[in-house]
Write a protein that holds these residues in place. Structure first.
Motif, PDB file in Angstrom:
ATOM      1  N   ARG A  92     -61.677  34.941  18.376  1.00 45.46           N
ATOM      2  CA  ARG A  92     -60.710  35.400  18.945  1.00 45.46           C
ATOM      3  C   ARG A  92     -60.793  36.912  19.412  1.00 45.46           C
ATOM      4  O   ARG A  92     -61.178  37.472  18.358  1.00 45.46           O
ATOM      5  N   ARG A  93     -60.600  37.140  20.779  1.00 46.48           N
ATOM      6  CA  ARG A  93     -60.715  38.695  21.025  1.00 46.48           C
ATOM      7  C   ARG A  93     -60.034  39.740  20.290  1.00 46.48           C
ATOM      8  O   ARG A  93     -58.720  39.251  20.083  1.00 46.48           O
ATOM      9  N   PHE A  94     -60.506  40.676  19.456  1.00 51.60           N
ATOM     10  CA  PHE A  94     -59.730  41.497  18.861  1.00 51.60           C
ATOM     11  C   PHE A  94     -58.685  42.238  19.737  1.00 51.60           C
ATOM     12  O   PHE A  94     -58.995  42.838  20.551  1.00 51.60           O
ATOM     13  N   GLU A  95     -57.427  42.363  19.437  1.00 46.91           N
ATOM     14  CA  GLU A  95     -56.518  43.231  19.994  1.00 46.91           C
ATOM     15  C   GLU A  95     -55.731  43.937  18.874  1.00 46.91           C
ATOM     16  O   GLU A  95     -55.155  43.377  17.989  1.00 46.91           O
ATOM     17  N   PRO A  96     -55.306  45.160  19.156  1.00 42.77           N
ATOM     18  CA  PRO A  96     -54.907  45.973  18.361  1.00 42.77           C
ATOM     19  C   PRO A  96     -53.259  45.826  18.157  1.00 42.77           C
ATOM     20  O   PRO A  96     -52.569  45.992  19.317  1.00 42.77           O
ATOM     21  N   PHE A  97     -52.849  45.641  17.078  1.00 40.49           N
ATOM     22  CA  PHE A  97     -51.350  45.175  17.290  1.00 40.49           C
ATOM     23  C   PHE A  97     -50.792  46.252  16.256  1.00 40.49           C
ATOM     24  O   PHE A  97     -51.208  46.955  15.300  1.00 40.49           O
ATOM     25  N   ILE A  98     -49.237  46.918  16.695  1.00 42.79           N
ATOM     26  CA  ILE A  98     -48.500  47.663  15.680  1.00 42.79           C
ATOM     27  C   ILE A  98     -47.358  46.809  15.100  1.00 42.79           C
ATOM     28  O   ILE A  98     -46.742  45.952  15.856  1.00 42.79           O
ATOM     29  N   GLY A  99     -46.992  47.336  14.109  1.00 41.62           N
ATOM     30  CA  GLY A  99     -45.648  46.647  13.363  1.00 41.62           C
ATOM     31  C   GLY A  99     -45.899  45.318  12.807  1.00 41.62           C
ATOM     32  O   GLY A  99     -46.940  44.752  13.041  1.00 41.62           O
ATOM     33  N   ALA A 100     -45.088  44.833  12.298  1.00 45.38           N
ATOM     34  CA  ALA A 100     -45.124  43.632  11.610  1.00 45.38           C
ATOM     35  C   ALA A 100     -45.066  42.253  12.637  1.00 45.38           C
ATOM     36  O   ALA A 100     -44.176  42.528  13.743  1.00 45.38           O
ATOM     37  N   GLU A 101     -45.482  41.008  12.414  1.00 42.85           N
ATOM     38  CA  GLU A 101     -45.334  39.934  13.262  1.00 42.85           C
ATOM     39  C   GLU A 101     -43.754  39.387  13.079  1.00 42.85           C
ATOM     40  O   GLU A 101     -43.152  39.769  11.940  1.00 42.85           O
ATOM     41  N   VAL A 102     -43.621  38.796  13.942  1.00 44.76           N
ATOM     42  CA  VAL A 102     -42.083  38.206  14.027  1.00 44.76           C
ATOM     43  C   VAL A 102     -42.337  36.627  14.266  1.00 44.76           C
ATOM     44  O   VAL A 102     -43.387  36.062  14.963  1.00 44.76           O
TER      45      VAL A 102
END
Length: 218
Positions: free
Chosen positions: A121-131
């Protein structure tokens, strides 16, 4: 966590006893394994390619299809994100040797539980916790924290306007969809899963979850 093959055996055993499961074996497989739901949600989730099996030849072809840059490795149903540096994150797909090293460690850790093949999977930068969102017959019934971060309740609720019709089109009776905010502020789908094997956050009691699923429809 029951895999697709074992669920099919379970469903067949119950069918021979006159019991029909609400979620069929085919529906379970579609929700539980990324290739089953990816096409429907492709616009809202990181670009992904996958293999059948774990041979290096297929892995190299998948790596070439995704191109260069960072990626995240998983199988059809699960990642090894708790072993991020050694069995999940590939810093650059152009580095064939390192990419295969990560894939080999992933296979070693997953052992007999490995489902289907590799998913890149293409890496994407995420911020914060998952929902984690819970859906019954294509309707979102509950939005709350992810089980990995049960004390981090979502501050900003995801906009499900674009997601809801796509989940409904899948025609699956009971699923969860995990989402996170990308660094540019866009909500993205991390994965969809069959809710029968989706964990609940420890901060949500069983009674609260069941009540919400039975009565709360936004």
């Amino acid at each position: 966590m029951l895999d697709s093959d074992r669920y099919a055996v379970f469903a067949d055993a119950l069918r021979r006893r006159g019991v029909r499961l609400r979620t069929t074996a085919a529906q379970f497989k579609q929700a539980h394994e990324l290739p089953g739901w990816y096409a429907a949600l492709a616009a809202l989730t990181p670009t992904s390619v996958w293999t059948v099996g774990t041979g290096r030849g297929e892995f190299e072809m998948a790596r070439a299809r995704l191109g260069v840059g960072p990626a995240v490795l998983r199988d059809y149903s699960k990642s090894m994100k708790h072993y991020w540096d050694e069995a999940a994150f590939i810093a650059d797909l152009a580095d064939a040797g390192r990419a295969w090293q990560v894939a080999s460690r992933f296979v070693e850790l997953r052992e007999d539980a490995l489902a289907g093949g590799f998913v890149l999977r293409r890496f994407e930068p995420f911020i914060g916790a998952e929902v984690r969102t819970w859906w019954i017959d294509g309707v979102c019934r509950l939005i709350g924290p992810h089980p990995d971060t049960p004390d981090q309740k979502p501050v900003d609720m995801p906009d499900l306007t674009g997601l809801a019709p796509l989940v409904a089109m899948l025609g699956l009776p009971f699923v969860t969809v995990d989402l996170a905010i990308r660094s540019d502020g866009v909500w993205r789908v991390i994965e969809l899963g069959d809710a029968q094997v989706s964990d609940r956050p420890a901060t949500t009691t069983p009674e609260a979850l069941i009540t919400a699923l039975c009565t709360n429809a936004p």
